[in-house]
Design an enzyme around this catalytic site. Structure first.
Site, PDB file in Angstrom:
ATOM      1  NE  ARG A   1      -0.004  -8.933   2.182  1.00 33.04           N
ATOM      2  CZ  ARG A   1      -0.874  -8.726   0.439  1.00 33.04           C
ATOM      3  NH1 ARG A   1      -2.179  -7.888   0.614  1.00 33.04           N
ATOM      4  NH2 ARG A   1      -0.574  -8.958  -0.285  1.00 33.04           N
TER       5      ARG A   1
ATOM      6  CG  HIS B  11      -5.219  -2.260   1.031  1.00 31.56           C
ATOM      7  ND1 HIS B  11      -5.053  -3.225   1.541  1.00 31.56           N
ATOM      8  CD2 HIS B  11      -4.640  -2.698  -0.270  1.00 31.56           C
ATOM      9  CE1 HIS B  11      -4.600  -4.610   0.670  1.00 31.56           C
ATOM     10  NE2 HIS B  11      -4.861  -4.031  -0.970  1.00 31.56           N
TER      11      HIS B  11
ATOM     12  N   GLY C  28      -5.927  -9.024   0.343  1.00 37.61           N
ATOM     13  CA  GLY C  28      -4.894  -8.178  -1.107  1.00 37.61           C
ATOM     14  C   GLY C  28      -4.666  -9.374  -1.790  1.00 37.61           C
TER      15      GLY C  28
ATOM     16  CB  CYS D 184      -6.507  -3.219  -3.800  1.00 38.79           C
ATOM     17  SG  CYS D 184      -4.935  -4.134  -3.519  1.00 38.79           S
TER      18      CYS D 184
ATOM     19  N   GLY E  10     -14.352 -16.696  -6.413  1.00 38.54           N
ATOM     20  CA  GLY E  10     -12.919 -16.099  -5.092  1.00 38.54           C
ATOM     21  C   GLY E  10     -13.395 -15.026  -4.429  1.00 38.54           C
ATOM     22  CG  ASN E  11     -11.433 -13.418  -1.217  1.00 38.92           C
ATOM     23  OD1 ASN E  11     -12.698 -14.390  -0.634  1.00 38.92           O
ATOM     24  ND2 ASN E  11     -10.062 -13.329  -0.776  1.00 38.92           N
TER      25      ASN E  11
ATOM     26  CE  LYS F 167       1.266  -5.822  -9.402  1.00 43.35           C
ATOM     27  NZ  LYS F 167       0.945  -6.657  -8.367  1.00 43.35           N
TER      28      LYS F 167
END
EC number: 1.2.1.11
Length: 344
Positions: free
Chosen positions: A235, A242, A161, A130, A12-13, A214
């Site tokens: 987004r 970010h 993200g 993040c 994954g990334n 979060k």
């Protein structure tokens, strides 16, 4: 004798970024193992100048592995992290599965490295969201200087993200706009190309989203439960990086000049604030960099002891992979774990 490290979610990334950062920072590992689901079995991933063949997570024995960097999503982590921890391997988990567990430390090394000692309860350490990670790096030195009462933050979060599929969707939609093709909406609830979406993660009963919740819960756990925080998470059509517009109220006065000096000397932060066209950092410049960048520092005269600033970071690095590796470095540097092979 070095450590044996496993990276779960290596295709994954974030998993690929973890492997890159382990190599870049010369982490003291004799062996690095790339793990993923069975469908990725046999794929190859890069680790420095080496190529690793991906092994299947469900067929791997962690009993001789020291550290597991987990980036395979919450469900996989819930199933596997406790099992891995029970085999004596410390899991540093990038998902939200254990962030709010009182027996699992939630760590950003520049902010609360001392709390890492709590990992022994479950052999699991959580990596924060993040958007929270870069925020608390900036808030910590300011909180120490003038005590934060309240934070209002609006995020501008890149599509990376949400994973590789989200990056592909932005690319494909952008191309479709230019070629008058069909703009297909799949990963996001609305078109992301040339648009912004004020919705990340699921909606909660009070109208906030899980992403916003979060940021509140994690800031309180890592920094100070007394801090009041409200967030709007958005987004934006950016591939990596970010950004956050942050407004802070303090208990004591803190001038823009004082805040600038405090941030300049704080770990993990680079201040680039020239008060002229281009005298600030954007996600484009932050991509591929380790620092959390602060610009546009100014006093907010609408409240007593108010300050506003702009905060940018590479979400795949400080927001995920870099922070995870830094946590592993804390374990090693503070001698909280020893290589099993040496112990044997």
């Amino acid at each position: 004798m070095g450590y044996k490290v496993a990276v779960v979610g290596a295709t994954g990334n974030v998993g690929r970024e973890m492997l890159d950062i382990l190599a870049e920072r010369a982490f003291p590992a004799d062996t690095v193992v790339a793990l993923a689901s069975r469908r990725s079995l046999g794929q190859e991933v890069s680790f420095g100048d080496k190529t690793l063949k991906v092994q299947a997570l469900d067929q791997y024995d962690f009993s001789d592995t020291d550290i597991c960097l987990m980036s395979a999503g919450g469900e996989t982590s819930k199933e596997w992290s406790p099992r891995i921890g029970q085999q004596g391997c410390v899991v540093i988990d990038n998902s939200s599965a254990f962030r709010y567990d009182s027996d699992v430390p939630l760590i950003v090394p520049e902010v609360n490295a001392d709390a890492v000692v709590g990992f022994t309860k479950k052999n699991i350490i959580a990596n924060p969201n993040c958007s929270t990670a870069q925020l608390v790096v900036a808030l910590k030195p300011l909180h120490e200087a003038a005590t934060i009462k309240r934070v209002v933050v609006a995020t501008y979060q890149s599509v990376s993200g949400a994973g590789k599929d989200a990056m592909d969707e932005l690319f494909n939609q952008t191309r479709a706009v230019f070629t008058a093709g069909e703009v297909k909406v799949q990963k996001f609830p609305k078109r992301i190309a040339f648009n912004v979406i004020p919705h990340i993660d699921v909606f909660m009963e009070d109208g906030s989203t899980k992403e916003e919740w979060k940021m509140v819960a994690e800031t309180k756990k890592m920094l100070d439960p007394k801090i009041k925080l409200t967030a709007t998470c958005v987004r934006v059509p950016v591939f990596i990086g970010h950004s956050e517009a942050v407004n802070v109220e303090f208990e004591r006065p803190l001038s823009a000049e004082e805040a600038t000096q405090i941030l300049r000397s704080a770990p993990g932060i680079l201040v680039d604030d020239k008060r002229e066209p281009g005298g600030y950092i954007t996600p484009h410049e932050a991509a591929g960099e380790d620092a959390t960048y602060i610009s546009r520092i100014r006093e907010d005269i609408t409240v007593e002891n108010g300050l506003s600033f702009w905060c940018v970071s590479d979400n795949l690095r400080k927001g995920a992979a870099l922070n995870t590796v830094q946590i592993a470095e804390v374990l090693v540097n503070r001698k909280l774990i020893q290589p099993k092979q040496k112990a044997a």
